[in-house]
Design a protein around this motif. Structure first.
Motif, PDB file in Angstrom:
ATOM      1  N   LEU A 151       0.869  -1.160   0.131  1.00 49.08           N
ATOM      2  CA  LEU A 151       0.001  -0.045  -0.001  1.00 49.08           C
ATOM      3  C   LEU A 151       0.888   1.108  -0.224  1.00 49.08           C
ATOM      4  O   LEU A 151       0.501   2.242  -0.780  1.00 49.08           O
ATOM      5  CB  LEU A 151      -0.990   0.050   1.304  1.00 49.08           C
ATOM      6  CG  LEU A 151      -2.231   0.988   1.108  1.00 49.08           C
ATOM      7  CD1 LEU A 151      -3.009   0.790   0.136  1.00 49.08           C
ATOM      8  CD2 LEU A 151      -2.781   0.937   2.804  1.00 49.08           C
ATOM      9  N   TYR A 152       1.849   1.172   0.984  1.00 50.19           N
ATOM     10  CA  TYR A 152       3.082   2.457   0.702  1.00 50.19           C
ATOM     11  C   TYR A 152       4.285   1.813   0.508  1.00 50.19           C
ATOM     12  O   TYR A 152       4.965   1.831   1.515  1.00 50.19           O
ATOM     13  CB  TYR A 152       2.658   3.016   2.327  1.00 50.19           C
ATOM     14  CG  TYR A 152       1.336   3.753   2.552  1.00 50.19           C
ATOM     15  CD1 TYR A 152       1.088   4.790   1.788  1.00 50.19           C
ATOM     16  CD2 TYR A 152       0.385   3.107   3.217  1.00 50.19           C
ATOM     17  CE1 TYR A 152      -0.137   5.372   2.028  1.00 50.19           C
ATOM     18  CE2 TYR A 152      -0.818   3.617   3.562  1.00 50.19           C
ATOM     19  CZ  TYR A 152      -1.167   4.715   2.921  1.00 50.19           C
ATOM     20  OH  TYR A 152      -2.433   5.265   3.239  1.00 50.19           O
ATOM     21  N   PRO A 153       4.698   1.566  -0.619  1.00 52.61           N
ATOM     22  CA  PRO A 153       6.278   1.031  -0.672  1.00 52.61           C
ATOM     23  C   PRO A 153       7.045   1.983  -0.553  1.00 52.61           C
ATOM     24  O   PRO A 153       8.244   1.723  -0.133  1.00 52.61           O
ATOM     25  CB  PRO A 153       5.911   0.810  -2.469  1.00 52.61           C
ATOM     26  CG  PRO A 153       4.879   1.742  -2.850  1.00 52.61           C
ATOM     27  CD  PRO A 153       3.917   1.726  -1.743  1.00 52.61           C
ATOM     28  N   GLU A 154       6.768   3.661  -0.433  1.00 53.44           N
ATOM     29  CA  GLU A 154       7.727   4.388   0.172  1.00 53.44           C
ATOM     30  C   GLU A 154       8.215   4.302   1.474  1.00 53.44           C
ATOM     31  O   GLU A 154       9.289   4.594   2.007  1.00 53.44           O
ATOM     32  CB  GLU A 154       7.251   5.681  -0.057  1.00 53.44           C
ATOM     33  CG  GLU A 154       6.457   6.307  -1.254  1.00 53.44           C
ATOM     34  CD  GLU A 154       4.871   6.095  -1.406  1.00 53.44           C
ATOM     35  OE1 GLU A 154       4.445   6.744  -2.042  1.00 53.44           O
ATOM     36  OE2 GLU A 154       4.449   5.043  -0.574  1.00 53.44           O
ATOM     37  N   MET A 155       7.359   3.603   2.213  1.00 55.40           N
ATOM     38  CA  MET A 155       7.870   3.273   3.774  1.00 55.40           C
ATOM     39  C   MET A 155       8.840   1.957   3.993  1.00 55.40           C
ATOM     40  O   MET A 155       8.887   1.857   5.234  1.00 55.40           O
ATOM     41  CB  MET A 155       6.387   3.044   4.511  1.00 55.40           C
ATOM     42  CG  MET A 155       5.653   4.326   4.481  1.00 55.40           C
ATOM     43  SD  MET A 155       4.228   4.565   5.554  1.00 55.40           S
ATOM     44  CE  MET A 155       4.904   4.994   7.156  1.00 55.40           C
ATOM     45  N   MET A 156       9.129   1.308   3.009  1.00 52.58           N
ATOM     46  CA  MET A 156       9.675   0.168   3.017  1.00 52.58           C
ATOM     47  C   MET A 156      11.208   0.268   3.777  1.00 52.58           C
ATOM     48  O   MET A 156      11.665   1.213   3.740  1.00 52.58           O
ATOM     49  CB  MET A 156       9.881  -0.538   1.799  1.00 52.58           C
ATOM     50  CG  MET A 156      10.660  -2.098   1.881  1.00 52.58           C
ATOM     51  SD  MET A 156      10.911  -2.631   0.222  1.00 52.58           S
ATOM     52  CE  MET A 156       9.148  -3.197  -0.086  1.00 52.58           C
ATOM     53  N   VAL A 157      11.311  -0.678   4.589  1.00 54.25           N
ATOM     54  CA  VAL A 157      12.488  -0.511   5.475  1.00 54.25           C
ATOM     55  C   VAL A 157      13.908  -0.278   4.644  1.00 54.25           C
ATOM     56  O   VAL A 157      14.091  -0.858   3.723  1.00 54.25           O
ATOM     57  CB  VAL A 157      12.813  -1.730   6.262  1.00 54.25           C
ATOM     58  CG1 VAL A 157      12.518  -2.985   5.599  1.00 54.25           C
ATOM     59  CG2 VAL A 157      14.069  -1.434   7.342  1.00 54.25           C
ATOM     60  N   ALA A 158      14.964   0.631   5.048  1.00 57.12           N
ATOM     61  CA  ALA A 158      15.881   0.762   4.460  1.00 57.12           C
ATOM     62  C   ALA A 158      17.187  -0.071   5.041  1.00 57.12           C
ATOM     63  O   ALA A 158      17.433  -0.206   6.195  1.00 57.12           O
ATOM     64  CB  ALA A 158      16.285   2.347   4.751  1.00 57.12           C
ATOM     65  N   VAL A 159      17.851  -1.017   4.142  1.00 62.11           N
ATOM     66  CA  VAL A 159      18.709  -1.620   4.511  1.00 62.11           C
ATOM     67  C   VAL A 159      20.302  -1.472   3.835  1.00 62.11           C
ATOM     68  O   VAL A 159      20.293  -1.421   2.634  1.00 62.11           O
ATOM     69  CB  VAL A 159      18.370  -3.381   3.964  1.00 62.11           C
ATOM     70  CG1 VAL A 159      19.289  -4.304   4.431  1.00 62.11           C
ATOM     71  CG2 VAL A 159      16.774  -3.655   4.488  1.00 62.11           C
ATOM     72  N   GLY A 160      20.872  -0.940   4.662  1.00 59.78           N
ATOM     73  CA  GLY A 160      22.422  -0.793   4.423  1.00 59.78           C
ATOM     74  C   GLY A 160      23.051  -1.584   3.661  1.00 59.78           C
ATOM     75  O   GLY A 160      23.001  -2.934   3.740  1.00 59.78           O
TER      76      GLY A 160
END
Length: 239
Positions: free
Chosen positions: A24-33
């Protein structure tokens, strides 16, 4: 259109993309270094929440989580976790505007997680916000409703299943309190994931001793937790 970030890893995206909230909100996907799965151990840091540029009628638990009713416009960048994190790695923010990332990077460096083959120690961690609905106003905490807690817990458990972190740091006392009261912390600990709560790194309590931190600063508590995890990771690797 999906963006590519050199400072981040897409290794876990196939699993992460199956999480309903991220659909629904792909912008909020966790950032993985890009160096998340390195020998130092796997650390997931949780901030508090994103925010919108202006109040939206649809930013209400019973509407936000059900369907995407509006085009975010400029606010889309505010809730784009990966874009925010990538910009922090690249040093594109004024130091005061995103102090959380500068404080985290400095503490990670003091843990011996240097920027060798990395632009920043931040590339050694994964980062997301605990609450999955934006705060109603910038620079203010989200007004937490029961649905916010249940959705945040569901997303975090799904992210944990995908990333398999050894340590989860709640860099928000508000998030930590609700995770504790809801039983989420117990679920994580039962699953073998260590958790620690620290004050938000952009607040004065990050560098100020407090009673909840047993006389230590938030920074000291963070460093102790990371060093303990590194020792466990080294022992496991030696077996």
């Amino acid at each position: 259109m999906k963006r590519n970030y050199a400072a981040l890893s897409s290794q876990f995206d196939d699993m992460l993309s199956t999480i309903p909230h991220y659909a629904l909100y792909p912008e909020m996907m966790v950032a993985v270094g890009s160096h998340y799965a390195g020998p130092h151990g796997r650390i997931l840091v949780l901030g508090e929440s994103h925010y919108l540029d202006k109040p939206e009628d649809s930013n209400h638990p019973e509407r936000w989580y059900e369907q995407r009713e509006f085009t975010l416009g400029k606010s889309a960048d505010n809730i784009n976790t990966r874009n925010v994190f990538n910009n922090a790695v690249l040093g594109r923010f004024p130091r005061k505007s995103k102090a959380i990332f500068y404080s985290l990077a400095a503490a990670l460096a003091d843990c011996g997680i240097e920027a060798y083959q990395m632009r920043s120690p931040l590339q050694s961690i994964a980062y997301m916000n605990f609450f999955q609905r934006p705060a109603e106003r910038a620079k203010l905490s989200i007004k937490v409703r029961p649905r916010d807690v249940s959705e945040a817990s569901r997303v975090l458990l799904n992210v944990t299943a995908a990333l398999q972190p050894q340590l989860i740091v709640f860099a928000s006392r508000l998030g930590w309190r609700h995770a504790k009261e809801s039983g989420l912390l117990m679920q994580l600990e039962t699953a073998g994931v260590r958790t620690v709560g620290v004050p938000h790194p952009a607040t004065s309590w990050w560098n100020r001793p407090s009673r909840p931190m047993q006389g230590r600063t938030g920074r000291q508590r963070f460093i102790e937790a990371v060093m303990a995890m590194k020792e466990r990771a080294a022992l496991e690797a030696a077996l």
